[in-house]
Scaffold this motif. Structure first.
Motif, PDB file in Angstrom:
ATOM      1  N   MET A 143       1.110   9.252 -10.587  1.00 29.73           N
ATOM      2  CA  MET A 143       0.571  10.174 -10.593  1.00 29.73           C
ATOM      3  C   MET A 143       0.588  11.364 -11.325  1.00 29.73           C
ATOM      4  SD  MET A 143       1.725  11.110  -5.691  1.00 29.73           S
ATOM      5  CE  MET A 143       3.107  11.345  -6.178  1.00 29.73           C
ATOM      6  N   ASN A 144      -0.527  10.944 -11.742  1.00 28.36           N
ATOM      7  CA  ASN A 144      -1.468  12.267 -13.106  1.00 28.36           C
ATOM      8  C   ASN A 144      -2.146  12.960 -12.075  1.00 28.36           C
ATOM      9  OD1 ASN A 144       0.260  10.336 -14.213  1.00 28.36           O
ATOM     10  ND2 ASN A 144      -1.732   9.665 -15.011  1.00 28.36           N
ATOM     11  N   SER A 145      -2.057  13.776 -12.957  1.00 29.34           N
ATOM     12  CA  SER A 145      -2.864  15.606 -12.784  1.00 29.34           C
ATOM     13  C   SER A 145      -3.274  15.899 -10.990  1.00 29.34           C
ATOM     14  CB  SER A 145      -4.354  14.680 -12.584  1.00 29.34           C
ATOM     15  OG  SER A 145      -4.501  14.444 -14.026  1.00 29.34           O
ATOM     16  N   LEU A 146      -1.329  16.260 -10.810  1.00 32.15           N
ATOM     17  CA  LEU A 146      -1.386  16.565  -9.443  1.00 32.15           C
ATOM     18  C   LEU A 146      -1.883  18.194  -8.895  1.00 32.15           C
ATOM     19  CD1 LEU A 146       2.579  15.255  -9.387  1.00 32.15           C
ATOM     20  CD2 LEU A 146       0.648  14.099  -7.360  1.00 32.15           C
ATOM     21  N   LYS A 147      -2.810  17.448  -8.440  1.00 34.60           N
ATOM     22  CA  LYS A 147      -2.994  18.651  -7.248  1.00 34.60           C
ATOM     23  C   LYS A 147      -1.851  19.284  -5.543  1.00 34.60           C
ATOM     24  CE  LYS A 147      -7.592  17.197  -7.900  1.00 34.60           C
ATOM     25  NZ  LYS A 147      -8.484  16.326  -7.833  1.00 34.60           N
ATOM     26  N   PRO A 148      -1.817  20.087  -5.842  1.00 32.14           N
ATOM     27  CA  PRO A 148      -1.446  21.161  -4.154  1.00 32.14           C
ATOM     28  C   PRO A 148      -2.088  20.448  -3.420  1.00 32.14           C
ATOM     29  CG  PRO A 148      -1.936  22.796  -5.775  1.00 32.14           C
ATOM     30  CD  PRO A 148      -3.057  21.159  -6.499  1.00 32.14           C
ATOM     31  N   GLU A 149      -2.850  19.878  -2.852  1.00 35.71           N
ATOM     32  CA  GLU A 149      -3.557  18.849  -1.722  1.00 35.71           C
ATOM     33  C   GLU A 149      -2.886  17.655  -1.704  1.00 35.71           C
ATOM     34  OE1 GLU A 149      -5.442  21.154  -3.853  1.00 35.71           O
ATOM     35  OE2 GLU A 149      -7.455  19.669  -4.401  1.00 35.71           O
ATOM     36  N   ASP A 150      -2.241  17.398  -2.759  1.00 38.08           N
ATOM     37  CA  ASP A 150      -1.277  15.995  -2.997  1.00 38.08           C
ATOM     38  C   ASP A 150      -0.141  15.722  -2.121  1.00 38.08           C
ATOM     39  OD1 ASP A 150      -2.683  15.098  -6.225  1.00 38.08           O
ATOM     40  OD2 ASP A 150      -3.373  14.804  -4.371  1.00 38.08           O
ATOM     41  N   THR A 151       0.232  17.143  -1.821  1.00 34.91           N
ATOM     42  CA  THR A 151       1.939  17.592  -0.985  1.00 34.91           C
ATOM     43  C   THR A 151       1.806  17.178   0.161  1.00 34.91           C
ATOM     44  OG1 THR A 151       2.033  19.689  -2.223  1.00 34.91           O
ATOM     45  CG2 THR A 151       3.322  18.742   0.087  1.00 34.91           C
ATOM     46  N   ALA A 152       2.929  15.804   0.406  1.00 30.28           N
ATOM     47  CA  ALA A 152       2.877  14.928   1.073  1.00 30.28           C
ATOM     48  C   ALA A 152       4.169  14.790   1.430  1.00 30.28           C
ATOM     49  CB  ALA A 152       1.452  14.029   1.541  1.00 30.28           C
ATOM     50  N   VAL A 153       4.712  14.055   2.192  1.00 31.67           N
ATOM     51  CA  VAL A 153       5.683  12.307   2.059  1.00 31.67           C
ATOM     52  C   VAL A 153       4.887  11.027   2.180  1.00 31.67           C
ATOM     53  CG1 VAL A 153       7.243  11.188   4.186  1.00 31.67           C
ATOM     54  CG2 VAL A 153       6.850  14.160   4.099  1.00 31.67           C
ATOM     55  N   TYR A 154       5.053  10.017   1.005  1.00 33.95           N
ATOM     56  CA  TYR A 154       4.217   9.386   0.760  1.00 33.95           C
ATOM     57  C   TYR A 154       5.081   8.226   1.252  1.00 33.95           C
ATOM     58  CZ  TYR A 154       0.911  12.312  -2.522  1.00 33.95           C
ATOM     59  OH  TYR A 154      -0.308  12.630  -2.419  1.00 33.95           O
ATOM     60  N   TYR A 155       4.289   7.278   2.003  1.00 37.56           N
ATOM     61  CA  TYR A 155       4.733   6.311   2.403  1.00 37.56           C
ATOM     62  C   TYR A 155       4.712   4.796   1.941  1.00 37.56           C
ATOM     63  CZ  TYR A 155       6.302   9.184   5.907  1.00 37.56           C
ATOM     64  OH  TYR A 155       6.603   9.993   7.444  1.00 37.56           O
ATOM     65  N   CYS A 156       5.561   4.255   1.186  1.00 38.27           N
ATOM     66  CA  CYS A 156       5.190   2.597   0.747  1.00 38.27           C
ATOM     67  C   CYS A 156       4.601   1.460   2.347  1.00 38.27           C
ATOM     68  CB  CYS A 156       5.483   1.554   0.044  1.00 38.27           C
ATOM     69  SG  CYS A 156       6.990   1.182   0.239  1.00 38.27           S
ATOM     70  N   ALA A 157       3.834   0.428   2.024  1.00 35.58           N
ATOM     71  CA  ALA A 157       3.636  -0.093   3.243  1.00 35.58           C
ATOM     72  C   ALA A 157       3.737  -2.253   3.023  1.00 35.58           C
ATOM     73  CB  ALA A 157       2.713  -0.127   4.053  1.00 35.58           C
TER      74      ALA A 157
ATOM     75  N   GLY B 187       0.549  -1.366   0.069  1.00 37.19           N
ATOM     76  CA  GLY B 187      -0.516  -0.319   0.087  1.00 37.19           C
ATOM     77  C   GLY B 187       0.568   1.186   0.131  1.00 37.19           C
ATOM     78  N   TRP B 188       0.386   2.231  -0.037  1.00 40.17           N
ATOM     79  CA  TRP B 188       1.186   3.852   0.025  1.00 40.17           C
ATOM     80  C   TRP B 188      -0.037   4.641   0.583  1.00 40.17           C
ATOM     81  CZ3 TRP B 188       5.097   4.882  -2.188  1.00 40.17           C
ATOM     82  CH2 TRP B 188       6.076   4.443  -3.116  1.00 40.17           C
ATOM     83  N   PHE B 189       0.551   5.317   1.309  1.00 43.53           N
ATOM     84  CA  PHE B 189      -0.162   5.833   2.500  1.00 43.53           C
ATOM     85  C   PHE B 189       0.346   7.354   2.322  1.00 43.53           C
ATOM     86  CE2 PHE B 189      -2.711   3.789   4.667  1.00 43.53           C
ATOM     87  CZ  PHE B 189      -2.578   2.498   4.404  1.00 43.53           C
ATOM     88  N   ARG B 190       0.111   8.796   2.563  1.00 44.17           N
ATOM     89  CA  ARG B 190       0.471  10.038   2.375  1.00 44.17           C
ATOM     90  C   ARG B 190       0.439  10.337   3.704  1.00 44.17           C
ATOM     91  NH1 ARG B 190      -2.198  12.669  -2.460  1.00 44.17           N
ATOM     92  NH2 ARG B 190      -4.977  12.906  -1.080  1.00 44.17           N
ATOM     93  N   GLN B 191       1.308  11.769   3.993  1.00 46.02           N
ATOM     94  CA  GLN B 191       0.613  12.005   5.564  1.00 46.02           C
ATOM     95  C   GLN B 191       1.471  14.546   4.707  1.00 46.02           C
ATOM     96  OE1 GLN B 191       3.178  10.772   9.208  1.00 46.02           O
ATOM     97  NE2 GLN B 191       1.662  12.130  10.357  1.00 46.02           N
ATOM     98  N   ALA B 192       0.187  15.001   5.544  1.00 44.13           N
ATOM     99  CA  ALA B 192       1.383  16.669   4.828  1.00 44.13           C
ATOM    100  C   ALA B 192       0.820  16.930   6.627  1.00 44.13           C
ATOM    101  CB  ALA B 192      -0.471  17.129   4.769  1.00 44.13           C
ATOM    102  N   PRO B 193       1.566  18.046   6.232  1.00 44.29           N
ATOM    103  CA  PRO B 193       1.917  18.578   7.908  1.00 44.29           C
ATOM    104  C   PRO B 193       1.121  19.085   8.531  1.00 44.29           C
ATOM    105  CG  PRO B 193       2.525  19.553   6.171  1.00 44.29           C
ATOM    106  CD  PRO B 193       2.144  18.392   5.289  1.00 44.29           C
ATOM    107  N   GLY B 194       0.919  18.153   9.919  1.00 43.79           N
ATOM    108  CA  GLY B 194      -0.167  18.756  11.125  1.00 43.79           C
ATOM    109  C   GLY B 194      -1.333  18.199  10.778  1.00 43.79           C
ATOM    110  N   LYS B 195      -1.442  16.647   9.581  1.00 42.85           N
ATOM    111  CA  LYS B 195      -2.269  16.320   9.682  1.00 42.85           C
ATOM    112  C   LYS B 195      -1.933  14.699   9.495  1.00 42.85           C
ATOM    113  CE  LYS B 195      -4.669  18.575   5.772  1.00 42.85           C
ATOM    114  NZ  LYS B 195      -5.579  18.710   5.085  1.00 42.85           N
TER     115      LYS B 195
END
Length: 124
Positions: free
Chosen positions: A83-97, A35-43
């Motif tokens: 990841m296509n059609s990227l948006k500013p809200e996709d900004t995050a650290v992305y983790y695989c698991a 899986g892929w997960f992501r974590q944005a600052p403060g979230k």
């Protein structure tokens, strides 16, 4: 024991594309759903996409459905996130698991091993 190392993050403009890779070392790679997960600052860390051990089943968060594609190459012990059609809200650290089992998994607690993460920044 499985070690996961992500790569491919970076800075991209809105509307652009990036491909993340996650290379796994250790035994029995094909016994794990990924899986892929992501974590944005403060979230909190959130689910993005998952793929079954065979690659035959996938599952996506609604926020990325139709824009992101998860895939795996069992011969290379690698999982990808296109990841296509990227948006500013996709900004995050992305983790695989990695999660031991046959299914696709979308909860953090279902995963046994985690990578260190790769930063993705999307500018507007």
């Amino acid at each position: 024991q499985v070690q996961l190392v992500e790569s491919g993050g970076g800075l991209e403009q809105a509307g652009g594309s990036l491909r993340l890779s996650c290379a796994a070392s250790g035994r029995f790679f094909t016994n794990y759903g990924l899986g892929w997960f992501r974590q944005a600052p403060g979230k909190e860390r959130e689910f993005v996409a998952a793929i079954s051990r065979s690659g035959g089943s996938t599952h996506y968060a609604d926020s990325v459905k139709g824009r992101f594609t998860i895939s795996r190459d069992n011969a290379k012990n690698t999982v990808y996130l296109q990841m296509n059609s990227l948006k500013p809200e996709d900004t995050a650290v992305y983790y695989c698991a990695a999660a031991w089992g046959y299914s696709v998994y979308d909860r953090l607690g279902q995963y046994d091993y985690w990578g260190q993460g790769t930063q993705v920044t999307v500018s507007s």
